[in-house]
Structures are given as C-alpha cells and as structure tokens.
Design an enzyme around this catalytic site. Structure first.
Site, PDB file in Angstrom:
ATOM      1  N   GLY A   1      15.015  22.276  48.946  1.00 27.48           N
ATOM      2  CA  GLY A   1      16.060  23.017  48.266  1.00 27.48           C
ATOM      3  C   GLY A   1      15.825  24.496  48.312  1.00 27.48           C
ATOM      4  O   GLY A   1      15.217  25.059  47.416  1.00 27.48           O
ATOM      5  N   THR A   2      16.304  25.140  49.359  1.00 23.85           N
ATOM      6  CA  THR A   2      16.025  26.553  49.493  1.00 23.85           C
ATOM      7  C   THR A   2      16.674  27.085  50.754  1.00 23.85           C
ATOM      8  O   THR A   2      17.139  26.321  51.587  1.00 23.85           O
ATOM      9  CB  THR A   2      14.495  26.723  49.614  1.00 23.85           C
ATOM     10  OG1 THR A   2      14.087  27.860  48.950  1.00 23.85           O
ATOM     11  CG2 THR A   2      14.051  26.757  51.023  1.00 23.85           C
TER      12      THR A   2
END
Lengths: 245, 225
Positions: free
Chosen positions: B12-13
């Site tokens: 998640g990034t």
C-alpha cells in the site's frame, strides 16, 4: 555472500512456518529462450522482458550471458534466481582461472555443474525457478543443452523453454538442418520469435540474438521485429455477422 | 495457499525514483494503512528507502548497519551499487519471508546518480527511473509517455511530484503528502508537498473551509437602482 535474517521458528517438523526456506512461486519472470546449433556454433534468442505477474514490468533485462570463454547461458523463469546462478558461475570461472593451467571450463562442464545445482535444490524442495539453456563451442565441438528447475537435463540440436517448447520447437523440427549458415539461422530464430510475439502474452517486442563460436560470444544490440496484420480476415472479421456492422 | 500467480503482490504505497542530469530524485506518498484504517497519514517512506512498514524497515536497518561498517573499512563513502547489492543480499536470501519491494537511489563519484529497482524476489535492475507500490499500477502509462532522458533537477522533481500526486488520486492505499529527496554531488535535499499544494486532477475540487463560504460568496449583489 549470504545473510539470512536470524529468525527462530522452532521445530521444523511440528511447526509449519519453520521450513519457510522454500521457494513457492516466482515473482519477476522471463519468458522463452530459443536456441539452435548452426554451422559455426550456437545461436540463441531471447526477448528482454521481465514480467511481474501479468504486468510487463521490466523491458531491459538481458537474459543471456557469456560464461567463461566457451559458453553462453540463457535463462527463463525467476530473474533473481538467474542472477544468483550467475554469481555461482562467476565463482566457478574464477576458481577455474586461478589454476592458471591453460585449461578452461567448456560448455559440457558448465552444463553438468548447473544440472547438479538444479537437481540438488529440487531435492531440498527449494528450486531455483529457472529453465536454463547452455550453448557453447570448445575445440571445434558445438554443444547445446538445457536444464529445468527440477533438474531434467539433456542435449539437442535445438532447444527452447516455456512457450517456446510449444510454439518454436515444431517449427525447428520442420526447418532446422545441420550446417545452417548464420543468416539462415538468424532468420529461423526470428521466425520463431515472431510467432512467440504473436502468441505468448508475456513476450515483448524487444529482443536480442546471441552467437557463440570458437572465437567467442557476441550478444546483439536490442531490436524489434516487424509484425504482420494485413490479412483480409483481420480487417473486418464480423462483417456480415448477425448483430454487427 | 493462494496460487493466483497472475496477481502481483503490491504494497500500500507509491514510491518513485528518477535519475536526472546530475543526480536522482526519490519520491513517495505518506500513507500507512492497516486494513482500511490510515494508521499514519504523514509517514516518511524514504529512508534509503522504505515503502511499507516493518519489512522495509528491517531491511533498511540491516543495510544501514552493513553500509556503515563498509564505509569505515573502505575509507570513503559506499557506492550506490554496493547499497543495492547489500539490499539484494537480504531480499534474495529471505525472499520467502519478506514482502517488500524497494527502490534504491543515490549518488557516488564514480557513476553519478543511479537508481536500482529491487522488486519482490530480490532481482536487481538498474533503471533510469523506477516505480513501485500499489500506486505504481496507475503510473506505468504516465511514465511511458512523460519520461525523458537528461531532465534538469527541477523537471525531474516536478515529474516525481506530479506522478505521486496522480497515484494518490486513484490508489486508496496511497495518500497524504508527497515527500521528495534529491541526491546529487552537493548532498541531500528533503522536500515536502502537502495535498493542498498539489495540482487538481479530474473530478477533484478546490478545497474550501466550509460550504458557508461558497454560499456567502455566491450571493448576488443587490441591484443598485
């Protein structure tokens, strides 16, 4: 050099996470390698793609490398494992050179070494997730073989990995013959690579062809192949069909 | 065991590394999520680098330790390639346990600015630019079109900020602020671009303090008779 982060998971028999030292699936993968023996040695072709699942993530990966003076190694499968194999081979070649005895590892020896490595890893349920193609020329003898991730190893006049087995080998069985010229060999490989480009989802249109002869290894610059789309049937396939223009 | 081999793992990034004429620019978003909750909305994911939480931090910490020793023994700063290879060593040898994709960027006097991508599995790929994380899915097309060689430092940073901002617009797992780090022969510069300093994209509206401001502003002037 190895450094494993020290983690104590305990008894490998009773504890499922303890034997986490096995490769379960590949991440960044290369697709087919196609290789043939020809008049002066071996010709090998590969594209420059590194897929990440279904994403064509890397487009500049060289999947064929010279090993010592007499061999050329091509790999499909997990790229990080290929890079590790190159490190092993670096050490092998270094030690071979250090003998300084005028002798040097030939393709047969390298192929045999790789077979042992791949098979032994398979036995530990921790395979190097590659199919390797090893070609070379030493003392006038041309050699071409391959090793799979489970240690299956053999030689032949033409080899291919992955999709190449299904799409390229039939073409080669029909059209390969002994003593192909360089030009004919390249054209034959390009025919195979074009089919792979049409039909292999993980192929990209950027390839290299490598040649190994008694003189040594040359890997071509990256280039792209023209593709053909002008079949009449492609232009308007649904013409005349119910529910279409 | 999930065997959907066609679904790449993604953290998640959004992380980006770009080379320019003289150095590199690294960029990232700042959102750390645990499930649907944003645990930290202003985290710093660029620490030689990190992209998500524990694994990258563990790897970075070990590498920082090794690099420090190496620098002492070498008597001069380590090269970017050495850093990349140390990370590779950890990433590859612990591939079954680590779920971290990294981008290594830096400058040394021998090669100048360099970017190395180290995805899951521990492959090392030297690239003129690299993108990673779940937000990067939305950027492949953007970079295919917008990337060019030999950009200036300002152009490179603009590109990185624009890209992270575009990814944040579409990736729920990316958000917060855009942090950049510029590394060249002169040293390291950290920059910070909060959400309200970024360009607006499709269907995004200018942020307001309150609806009341809009209503009051839109009130028609009484007609002067």
């Amino acid at each position: 050099m190895t450094f494993t982060i020290p983690i104590d998971n305990g008894d490998a028999v009773k504890n499922a996470e303890a034997d986490s030292q096995r490769t379960l699936y590949p991440y960044v993968t290369g697709t087919s390698i196609v290789a043939i023996k020809y008049k002066d040695g071996v010709l090998m072709a590969s594209d420059m793609g590194g897929s990440y699942g279904s994403t064509l993530r890397y487009k500049n990966i060289e999947r064929m490398k010279a090993i010592g003076k007499h061999s050329l190694l091509g790999a499909s499968g997990e790229i990080s494992d290929f890079q590790e194999i190159l490190r092993y081979l670096d050490e092998l070649v270094l030690n071979d050179n250090m003998w300084d005895d005028g002798n040097s590892l030939g393709p047969k020896e390298v192929h045999n070494y790789l077979t042992r490595v791949m098979y032994n890893r398979r036995n530990k349920f921790n395979p190097l997730w590659n199919t390797l193609v090893l070609g070379g020329v030493k003392n006038g003898e041309t050699y071409l073989g391959m090793v799979s991730m489970i240690g299956v190893s053999f030689e032949d006049n033409h080899v291919a990995t992955g999709f190449g087995n299904h799409l390229a080998r039939p073409i080669l069985r029909d059209e390969w013959h002994a003593d192909l010229s360089f030009e004919d060999g390249v054209k034959l490989l390009e025919k195979c690579m074009r089919v792979l480009l049409y039909r292999d989802r993980s192929a990209i249109n950027k390839l290299q062809i490598a040649k190994i002869t008694e003189e040594g290894v040359t890997v071509s610059q990256p280039y792209s192949l023209k593709t053909f789309w002008e079949f009449k049937a492609f232009h308007n396939p649904t013409a005349g069909a119910e529910g279409s223009w | 065991m999930d065997l959907n081999l066609d679904a790449p793992h993604s953290m998640g990034t959004t992380i980006i590394g770009v080379t320019y004429n003289g150095g590199v620019v690294l960029g990232a978003d700042s959102r750390t999520s645990t499930g649907m909750y944003v645990a930290n909305r202003a985290s710093d994911k660029i620490t030689q680098l990190t992209d998500n939480a524990a694994d990258s931090q563990v790897v970075s910490d070990y590498v920082r330790y090794f690099l420090h020793q190496h620098t002492i023994q070498l008597g001069q700063p380590a090269t970017v390639k050495v850093s990349a290879n140390l990370i590779r060593m950890l990433a590859y040898n612990n591939k079954n346990m680590l779920q971290t994709g990294l981008i290594v960027g830096g400058w040394d006097k021998y090669e100048g600015g360099k970017i190395y991508g180290i995805p899951l599995g521990g492959t090392v790929v030297e690239q003129p630019f690299a993108i990673g994380g779940s937000g990067s899915s939305y950027l492949y097309g953007f970079f295919d079109q917008a990337w060019k060689e030999n950009m200036t430092k300002e152009e490179a940073e603009q590109l990185v900020v624009k890209a992270v901002s575009l990814a944040i617009a579409r990736d729920g797992a990316s958000g917060g602020v855009v942090r950049t780090v510029i590394i060249n022969s002169e040293g390291v510069t950290r920059n910070f671009y909060p959400g309200d300093k970024l360009q607006l994209w499709h269907e995004e509206l200018e942020p307001q303090n309150s609806l009341l401001d809009i209503l009051n502003a839109a009130g028609p002037e009484p007609m002067a008779i």
